[in-house]
Design an enzyme around this catalytic site. Structure first.
Site, PDB file in Angstrom:
ATOM      1  N   ARG A  68      -2.389  -6.575 -21.556  1.00 56.45           N
ATOM      2  CA  ARG A  68      -3.098  -5.891 -22.794  1.00 56.45           C
ATOM      3  C   ARG A  68      -2.289  -5.429 -23.587  1.00 56.45           C
ATOM      4  O   ARG A  68      -2.480  -5.081 -24.759  1.00 56.45           O
ATOM      5  CB  ARG A  68      -4.300  -5.072 -22.363  1.00 56.45           C
ATOM      6  CG  ARG A  68      -5.557  -5.748 -21.312  1.00 56.45           C
ATOM      7  CD  ARG A  68      -6.411  -4.721 -21.161  1.00 56.45           C
ATOM      8  NE  ARG A  68      -7.539  -4.575 -22.195  1.00 56.45           N
ATOM      9  CZ  ARG A  68      -7.444  -3.632 -22.736  1.00 56.45           C
ATOM     10  NH1 ARG A  68      -6.661  -2.488 -22.658  1.00 56.45           N
ATOM     11  NH2 ARG A  68      -8.356  -3.311 -23.688  1.00 56.45           N
TER      12      ARG A  68
ATOM     13  N   ASP B 134      -7.628   2.314 -26.650  1.00 52.51           N
ATOM     14  CA  ASP B 134      -8.346   2.654 -25.453  1.00 52.51           C
ATOM     15  C   ASP B 134      -8.139   3.842 -24.801  1.00 52.51           C
ATOM     16  O   ASP B 134      -7.284   4.453 -25.002  1.00 52.51           O
ATOM     17  CB  ASP B 134      -8.115   1.291 -24.603  1.00 52.51           C
ATOM     18  CG  ASP B 134      -9.197   0.217 -24.853  1.00 52.51           C
ATOM     19  OD1 ASP B 134     -10.250   0.387 -25.594  1.00 52.51           O
ATOM     20  OD2 ASP B 134      -8.727  -1.036 -24.698  1.00 52.51           O
TER      21      ASP B 134
ATOM     22  N   GLU C  13       0.376  -8.015   7.645  1.00 52.08           N
ATOM     23  CA  GLU C  13       0.581  -6.269   8.029  1.00 52.08           C
ATOM     24  C   GLU C  13       1.656  -5.717   7.286  1.00 52.08           C
ATOM     25  O   GLU C  13       1.659  -4.627   7.315  1.00 52.08           O
ATOM     26  CB  GLU C  13       0.477  -6.292   9.676  1.00 52.08           C
ATOM     27  CG  GLU C  13      -0.897  -6.388  10.218  1.00 52.08           C
ATOM     28  CD  GLU C  13      -1.860  -5.208   9.488  1.00 52.08           C
ATOM     29  OE1 GLU C  13      -1.536  -4.175   9.929  1.00 52.08           O
ATOM     30  OE2 GLU C  13      -2.882  -5.620   8.873  1.00 52.08           O
TER      31      GLU C  13
ATOM     32  N   PRO D 229       0.860  -1.303  -0.083  1.00 52.68           N
ATOM     33  CA  PRO D 229      -0.094  -0.001   0.092  1.00 52.68           C
ATOM     34  C   PRO D 229       0.721   1.367   0.127  1.00 52.68           C
ATOM     35  O   PRO D 229       0.283   2.255  -0.534  1.00 52.68           O
ATOM     36  CB  PRO D 229      -0.849  -0.173   1.086  1.00 52.68           C
ATOM     37  CG  PRO D 229      -0.424  -1.189   1.884  1.00 52.68           C
ATOM     38  CD  PRO D 229       0.733  -2.078   0.924  1.00 52.68           C
TER      39      PRO D 229
END
Ligand code: 21W
Length: 245
Positions: free
Chosen positions: A152, A167, A115, A88
């Protein structure tokens, strides 16, 4: 491209191996391997986590199983590849990062479910990536999102479908509204211009509606784009129209 994932939940990656990526794997465009790093533990209870020195809440992923699982990847693939730690606190994932990762021959993702990581794991890591500012229960979904968006960009993954280049986000514009048959759905009509056969007018309408949508929903994207004179004029129209809504 070869992709490795180190994860405690290899079954989570089953859906990814199917569908669009499954086709890429079958064609030989993608070589995908998931390693359960619990298989590499050296303690009798097969623990992969332990308490932090110095105290504190939560458990940390131990260095040993990750180092040894990585050595196994290296032995099998010839190198450890570009190693991405899902975290994160990493740099935020977006379209540009996907395109950058798609240039690599070999990617290895470390997806934890704890964690945090023993800091010594970062010795193996080339890149740390986050999906965004919200808390997940682990890195697996992050790895899957990144693998899907990155694949992709590989030739042979999308096949004959629209190229990833065409896109949204490549050009920092959201897509214009689209319609299929019928021309009148229960009184809701398709804009006349789309049925006019006038390709120049259709292209201008689509550009204007892309600009309108981007200005309304994602003005941050417009700041990342060089606007042509035509686009600036259309944007002025859009802003005037908005005042009289
Ligand atoms: C959740 C890992 C919280 C670490 C100190 C003590 C991977 C993720 C994840 C997770 C913490 C991504 C704390 C967006 C995400 C992931 C599990 C830290 C706080 N600090 N992208 N306790 N969001 N998440 N806990 O959660 O592994 S990519």
């Amino acid at each position: 491209m070869r992709i490795d994932v180190l994860s405690l939940f290899p079954d989570m990656f089953t859906p990814l191996k199917q569908s669009i990526l499954g086709k890429a794997i079958d064609k030989g465009a993608l070589d995908f391997h998931v390693t359960d790093f619990r298989d590499y533990t050296e303690n009798k209870h097969n623990n992969v986590d332990d308490y932090p020195f110095g105290g504190g809440a939560g458990m940390l992923l131990m260095a040993q199983p990750i180092f040894d699982a990585m050595a196994a990847v290296e032995a099998q693939a010839g190198d450890k590849g570009h190693v991405v730690l899902l975290d994160p606190a990493g740099r935020k994932f977006d379209h540009h990062v996907a395109e950058e990762l798609a240039q690599k021959e070999h990617l290895t993702f470390i997806a934890g479910h704890y964690e945090g990581y023993d800091e010594r794991i970062r010795e193996l890591v080339d890149d740390e990536i986050s999906l965004g500012d919200y808390v997940l229960t682990g890195g697996e979904l992050g790895a899957m999102v990144i693998i899907d968006a990155t694949a992709r960009f590989l030739p042979d993954v999308l096949g004959n479908q629209v190229s990833a280049e065409e896109d949204s986000f490549q050009d920092n514009l959201l897509e214009f509204p689209q319609y299929t048959r019928p021309a009148d759905f229960r009184g809701r009509k398709v804009p006349e211009v789309l049925m006019s056969g006038n390709h120049a007018k259709i292209a201008e309408w689509r550009l204007k509606e892309s600009l309108r949508r981007t200005w309304l929903r994602r003005p941050d994207l417009l700041n990342q784009r060089e606007l042509s004179q035509q686009e600036r004029d259309l944007l002025d129209d859009i802003k005037h129209e908005a005042e009289f809504e």
